[in-house]
Write a protein that holds these residues in place. Sequence first.
Motif, PDB file in Angstrom:
ATOM      1  N   LYS A  96      53.662  -0.181 -42.142  1.00  0.00           N
ATOM      2  CA  LYS A  96      52.979  -1.162 -42.977  1.00  0.00           C
ATOM      3  C   LYS A  96      53.942  -1.597 -44.079  1.00  0.00           C
ATOM      4  CE  LYS A  96      48.675  -0.601 -44.041  1.00  0.00           C
ATOM      5  NZ  LYS A  96      47.417  -0.066 -44.654  1.00  0.00           N
ATOM      6  N   THR A  97      54.040  -2.901 -44.306  1.00  0.00           N
ATOM      7  CA  THR A  97      55.061  -3.446 -45.199  1.00  0.00           C
ATOM      8  C   THR A  97      54.476  -4.528 -46.094  1.00  0.00           C
ATOM      9  OG1 THR A  97      56.771  -3.052 -43.515  1.00  0.00           O
ATOM     10  CG2 THR A  97      57.314  -4.595 -45.283  1.00  0.00           C
ATOM     11  N   PHE A  98      54.793  -4.463 -47.374  1.00  0.00           N
ATOM     12  CA  PHE A  98      54.468  -5.532 -48.313  1.00  0.00           C
ATOM     13  C   PHE A  98      55.756  -6.003 -48.989  1.00  0.00           C
ATOM     14  CE2 PHE A  98      50.169  -4.743 -47.569  1.00  0.00           C
ATOM     15  CZ  PHE A  98      49.332  -5.511 -48.370  1.00  0.00           C
ATOM     16  N   ILE A  99      55.893  -7.308 -49.144  1.00  0.00           N
ATOM     17  CA  ILE A  99      57.024  -7.887 -49.862  1.00  0.00           C
ATOM     18  C   ILE A  99      56.611  -8.092 -51.315  1.00  0.00           C
ATOM     19  CG2 ILE A  99      58.650  -9.816 -49.975  1.00  0.00           C
ATOM     20  CD1 ILE A  99      57.858 -10.370 -46.998  1.00  0.00           C
ATOM     21  N   LEU A 100      57.403  -7.558 -52.235  1.00  0.00           N
ATOM     22  CA  LEU A 100      57.112  -7.702 -53.656  1.00  0.00           C
ATOM     23  C   LEU A 100      57.904  -8.891 -54.217  1.00  0.00           C
ATOM     24  CD1 LEU A 100      57.261  -3.968 -54.803  1.00  0.00           C
ATOM     25  CD2 LEU A 100      55.297  -5.269 -53.952  1.00  0.00           C
ATOM     26  N   PRO A 101      57.287  -9.740 -55.014  1.00  0.00           N
ATOM     27  CA  PRO A 101      58.008 -10.909 -55.530  1.00  0.00           C
ATOM     28  C   PRO A 101      59.149 -10.525 -56.458  1.00  0.00           C
ATOM     29  CG  PRO A 101      55.880 -10.676 -56.618  1.00  0.00           C
ATOM     30  CD  PRO A 101      55.897  -9.680 -55.501  1.00  0.00           C
ATOM     31  N   SER A 102      60.204 -11.317 -56.402  1.00  0.00           N
ATOM     32  CA  SER A 102      61.325 -11.144 -57.336  1.00  0.00           C
ATOM     33  C   SER A 102      61.298 -12.300 -58.324  1.00  0.00           C
ATOM     34  CB  SER A 102      62.658 -11.084 -56.599  1.00  0.00           C
ATOM     35  OG  SER A 102      62.896 -12.310 -55.925  1.00  0.00           O
ATOM     36  N   LEU A 129      55.740   6.586 -50.560  1.00  0.00           N
ATOM     37  CA  LEU A 129      56.109   5.404 -49.787  1.00  0.00           C
ATOM     38  C   LEU A 129      57.585   5.106 -50.049  1.00  0.00           C
ATOM     39  CD1 LEU A 129      56.280   2.999 -52.067  1.00  0.00           C
ATOM     40  CD2 LEU A 129      53.836   2.850 -51.693  1.00  0.00           C
ATOM     41  N   VAL A 130      58.107   4.109 -49.363  1.00  0.00           N
ATOM     42  CA  VAL A 130      59.525   3.767 -49.484  1.00  0.00           C
ATOM     43  C   VAL A 130      59.655   2.363 -50.064  1.00  0.00           C
ATOM     44  CG1 VAL A 130      61.689   3.377 -48.229  1.00  0.00           C
ATOM     45  CG2 VAL A 130      60.164   5.240 -47.544  1.00  0.00           C
ATOM     46  N   MET A 131      60.570   2.222 -51.005  1.00  0.00           N
ATOM     47  CA  MET A 131      60.898   0.918 -51.578  1.00  0.00           C
ATOM     48  C   MET A 131      62.365   0.623 -51.288  1.00  0.00           C
ATOM     49  SD  MET A 131      60.537  -0.188 -55.563  1.00  0.00           S
ATOM     50  CE  MET A 131      60.778  -1.859 -56.118  1.00  0.00           C
ATOM     51  N   LYS A 132      62.646  -0.585 -50.781  1.00  0.00           N
ATOM     52  CA  LYS A 132      64.017  -0.919 -50.378  1.00  0.00           C
ATOM     53  C   LYS A 132      64.218  -2.427 -50.439  1.00  0.00           C
ATOM     54  CE  LYS A 132      63.219   0.785 -46.197  1.00  0.00           C
ATOM     55  NZ  LYS A 132      63.300   1.100 -44.742  1.00  0.00           N
ATOM     56  N   PRO A 133      65.486  -2.887 -50.469  1.00  0.00           N
ATOM     57  CA  PRO A 133      65.748  -4.336 -50.457  1.00  0.00           C
ATOM     58  C   PRO A 133      65.357  -4.959 -49.123  1.00  0.00           C
ATOM     59  CG  PRO A 133      67.662  -3.110 -51.242  1.00  0.00           C
ATOM     60  CD  PRO A 133      66.720  -2.103 -50.661  1.00  0.00           C
ATOM     61  N   ILE A 134      64.847  -6.166 -49.174  1.00  0.00           N
ATOM     62  CA  ILE A 134      64.443  -6.842 -47.939  1.00  0.00           C
ATOM     63  C   ILE A 134      65.647  -7.161 -47.065  1.00  0.00           C
ATOM     64  CG2 ILE A 134      64.544  -9.227 -48.817  1.00  0.00           C
ATOM     65  CD1 ILE A 134      61.797  -9.636 -47.333  1.00  0.00           C
ATOM     66  N   LEU A 135      66.831  -7.281 -47.674  1.00  0.00           N
ATOM     67  CA  LEU A 135      68.063  -7.561 -46.932  1.00  0.00           C
ATOM     68  C   LEU A 135      69.038  -6.396 -47.009  1.00  0.00           C
ATOM     69  CD1 LEU A 135      68.667 -11.271 -48.033  1.00  0.00           C
ATOM     70  CD2 LEU A 135      67.654 -10.474 -45.893  1.00  0.00           C
ATOM     71  N   ARG A 153      57.426   1.442 -62.384  1.00  0.00           N
ATOM     72  CA  ARG A 153      58.620   1.615 -63.199  1.00  0.00           C
ATOM     73  C   ARG A 153      59.877   1.165 -62.444  1.00  0.00           C
ATOM     74  NH1 ARG A 153      57.483   6.201 -64.774  1.00  0.00           N
ATOM     75  NH2 ARG A 153      58.481   7.453 -63.160  1.00  0.00           N
ATOM     76  N   LYS A 154      59.993   1.583 -61.195  1.00  0.00           N
ATOM     77  CA  LYS A 154      61.171   1.208 -60.413  1.00  0.00           C
ATOM     78  C   LYS A 154      61.187  -0.291 -60.140  1.00  0.00           C
ATOM     79  CE  LYS A 154      63.986   3.386 -59.231  1.00  0.00           C
ATOM     80  NZ  LYS A 154      65.337   3.580 -59.825  1.00  0.00           N
ATOM     81  N   TYR A 155      60.031  -0.865 -59.884  1.00  0.00           N
ATOM     82  CA  TYR A 155      59.942  -2.303 -59.632  1.00  0.00           C
ATOM     83  C   TYR A 155      60.397  -3.099 -60.851  1.00  0.00           C
ATOM     84  CZ  TYR A 155      57.794  -6.883 -58.832  1.00  0.00           C
ATOM     85  OH  TYR A 155      57.570  -8.238 -58.700  1.00  0.00           O
ATOM     86  N   GLU A 156      60.002  -2.662 -62.029  1.00  0.00           N
ATOM     87  CA  GLU A 156      60.421  -3.351 -63.254  1.00  0.00           C
ATOM     88  C   GLU A 156      61.945  -3.312 -63.417  1.00  0.00           C
ATOM     89  OE1 GLU A 156      58.803  -5.215 -65.497  1.00  0.00           O
ATOM     90  OE2 GLU A 156      57.064  -5.051 -64.161  1.00  0.00           O
ATOM     91  N   GLU A 157      62.568  -2.248 -62.924  1.00  0.00           N
ATOM     92  CA  GLU A 157      64.022  -2.124 -63.038  1.00  0.00           C
ATOM     93  C   GLU A 157      64.770  -3.083 -62.117  1.00  0.00           C
ATOM     94  OE1 GLU A 157      65.113   1.898 -62.242  1.00  0.00           O
ATOM     95  OE2 GLU A 157      63.926   2.734 -63.899  1.00  0.00           O
ATOM     96  N   VAL A 158      64.161  -3.423 -60.974  1.00  0.00           N
ATOM     97  CA  VAL A 158      64.911  -4.160 -59.951  1.00  0.00           C
ATOM     98  C   VAL A 158      64.383  -5.557 -59.655  1.00  0.00           C
ATOM     99  CG1 VAL A 158      65.603  -2.009 -58.830  1.00  0.00           C
ATOM    100  CG2 VAL A 158      63.549  -3.206 -58.032  1.00  0.00           C
ATOM    101  N   LYS A 159      63.230  -5.939 -60.180  1.00  0.00           N
ATOM    102  CA  LYS A 159      62.578  -7.175 -59.730  1.00  0.00           C
ATOM    103  C   LYS A 159      63.366  -8.439 -60.045  1.00  0.00           C
ATOM    104  CE  LYS A 159      59.587  -8.060 -63.742  1.00  0.00           C
ATOM    105  NZ  LYS A 159      58.182  -8.219 -64.175  1.00  0.00           N
ATOM    106  N   ASP A 160      64.269  -8.393 -61.045  1.00  0.00           N
ATOM    107  CA  ASP A 160      65.085  -9.567 -61.348  1.00  0.00           C
ATOM    108  C   ASP A 160      66.474  -9.478 -60.726  1.00  0.00           C
ATOM    109  OD1 ASP A 160      65.914  -7.508 -62.940  1.00  0.00           O
ATOM    110  OD2 ASP A 160      66.187  -8.717 -64.745  1.00  0.00           O
TER     111      ASP A 160
END
Length: 202
Positions: A96-102, A129-135, A153-160
């Motif tokens: 199961k996969t969700f894409i998080l907006p950047s 769960l696992v978080m990773k770059p789409i590419l 917390r991790k999403y805030e670090e990488v979303k931009d």
Amino acid sequence: MIGVLEYEDSIFIKDLMKNISKPFQWISYHQLPAPFTNEYKVIIDRLSLQSEFLNTALKIQSVKGVYVINNPFSCDVLNKGVDMTFLSELGIPHPKTFILPSFDDKWDLGSSIGEVDWQIIKNEFSFPLVMKPILGWGWQDVFVINSLEDLKRKYEEVKDKELMIVQEKINADCFFRVFCVGKEKAKVMKYYPAPLGAGRIV
């Protein structure tokens, strides 16, 4: 002459070239005119996925008639969100996969990209769960997330910086890779994974 674009200590490529038994050279690119040519008739590439510069160089050579393995234009389709869609269409099980907006400060896209609804993520996934770059490639920037708070917390670090996905974590004890030739022949081989292309195929 065969050109090879890969880490020079790669066990895979050393075994491959030993079996091909043809003269080859390790490739190193510097500044490049566009277009350009060189003496290679065939290039074996396992590195350009990590570099837009290398990928561009191989695309130019491919257009100029060099036979490049792997096809450098295939890097444009290595998108895990698209991959999951193809797997679903073909009836192949997948995480199961969700894409998080950047969010890139370079462009003002107005309301076309919205914030993550964390309640939906919480309802859809269990932890870890696992978080990773789409590419992404080679296990770079892959994170095992153990709670919703850690995910935020991790999403805030990488979303931009990168477009990320979250996937359910699959606990596997056996891995395989499938090599396809000419869309006609396929060979399934057992694989021992390791970061940065250091895995072994047996």
